[in-house]
Motif scaffolding. Structure first.
Motif, PDB file in Angstrom:
ATOM      1  N   LYS A  58       0.829  -1.215   0.000  1.00 57.73           N
ATOM      2  CA  LYS A  58       0.000   0.000   0.000  1.00 57.73           C
ATOM      3  C   LYS A  58       0.859   1.259   0.000  1.00 57.73           C
ATOM      4  O   LYS A  58       0.578   2.211  -0.718  1.00 57.73           O
ATOM      5  CB  LYS A  58      -0.951   0.015   1.205  1.00 57.73           C
ATOM      6  N   THR A  59       1.911   1.252   0.805  1.00 53.61           N
ATOM      7  CA  THR A  59       2.789   2.410   0.877  1.00 53.61           C
ATOM      8  C   THR A  59       3.490   2.633  -0.454  1.00 53.61           C
ATOM      9  O   THR A  59       3.604   3.765  -0.929  1.00 53.61           O
ATOM     10  CB  THR A  59       3.836   2.238   2.002  1.00 53.61           C
ATOM     11  N   SER A  60       3.932   1.570  -1.078  1.00 48.97           N
ATOM     12  CA  SER A  60       4.599   1.671  -2.374  1.00 48.97           C
ATOM     13  C   SER A  60       3.663   2.266  -3.423  1.00 48.97           C
ATOM     14  O   SER A  60       4.044   3.175  -4.170  1.00 48.97           O
ATOM     15  CB  SER A  60       5.088   0.293  -2.821  1.00 48.97           C
ATOM     16  N   LEU A  61       2.440   1.756  -3.477  1.00 50.15           N
ATOM     17  CA  LEU A  61       1.453   2.274  -4.434  1.00 50.15           C
ATOM     18  C   LEU A  61       1.169   3.753  -4.188  1.00 50.15           C
ATOM     19  O   LEU A  61       1.155   4.556  -5.131  1.00 50.15           O
ATOM     20  CB  LEU A  61       0.158   1.476  -4.344  1.00 50.15           C
ATOM     21  N   LYS A  62       0.948   4.118  -2.940  1.00 44.25           N
ATOM     22  CA  LYS A  62       0.667   5.509  -2.577  1.00 44.25           C
ATOM     23  C   LYS A  62       1.843   6.410  -2.942  1.00 44.25           C
ATOM     24  O   LYS A  62       1.665   7.484  -3.528  1.00 44.25           O
ATOM     25  CB  LYS A  62       0.384   5.579  -1.076  1.00 44.25           C
ATOM     26  N   HIS A  63       3.037   5.956  -2.622  1.00 45.25           N
ATOM     27  CA  HIS A  63       4.239   6.742  -2.860  1.00 45.25           C
ATOM     28  C   HIS A  63       4.437   6.982  -4.361  1.00 45.25           C
ATOM     29  O   HIS A  63       4.721   8.104  -4.784  1.00 45.25           O
ATOM     30  CB  HIS A  63       5.440   6.007  -2.256  1.00 45.25           C
ATOM     31  N   GLN A  64       4.287   5.931  -5.149  1.00 46.71           N
ATOM     32  CA  GLN A  64       4.469   6.046  -6.590  1.00 46.71           C
ATOM     33  C   GLN A  64       3.362   6.880  -7.228  1.00 46.71           C
ATOM     34  O   GLN A  64       3.621   7.633  -8.166  1.00 46.71           O
ATOM     35  CB  GLN A  64       4.545   4.654  -7.213  1.00 46.71           C
TER      36      GLN A  64
END
Length: 110
Positions: A58-64
């Motif tokens: 989730k953090t990766s998706l949000k960050h990207q």
């Protein structure tokens, strides 16, 4: 958790005893890191499993989605078993390469 900031990215090295402990600490500091290109470094941790890396999905998706790179360094993981939404590489040099490729894609509008 050891945090090293440069002009172009932030390198976060895990010093915790478990990935869950690292994720807890990381989530507490994330608001301060959310507008930076991040390299999460587990290269010195031996027992990282895919389920541990999925804690960052989730953090990766949000960050990207917000226009920033998010890369995890971890040895011994079969990249084919990782979702495409998480960038996982075995070395720091490859993490820097991902940051460069992401910057090119952003410049081209992808």
């Amino acid at each position: 958790m050891k945090i090293k900031k440069t002009a172009s990215y932030t390198h976060i090295i895990s010093t915790e005893n478990s990935v869950v402990e690292f994720v807890t600490n990381f989530n507490e500091k994330y608001s301060q890191l959310s507008e930076q290109h991040l390299i999460i470094d587990f290269s010195e941790k031996i027992n990282i499993e895919i389920k541990d890396l999925l804690l960052f999905l989730k953090t990766s998706l949000k960050h990207q989605t917000n226009g920033f790179s998010f890369v995890i360094i971890s040895n011994g993981i079969d990249i084919d078993d990782i979702p495409d939404e998480i960038n996982v590489v075995p070395t720091f040099i490859e993490a820097l390469d991902i940051l460069e490729m992401d910057a090119i894609e952003r410049d081209l509008g992808f």
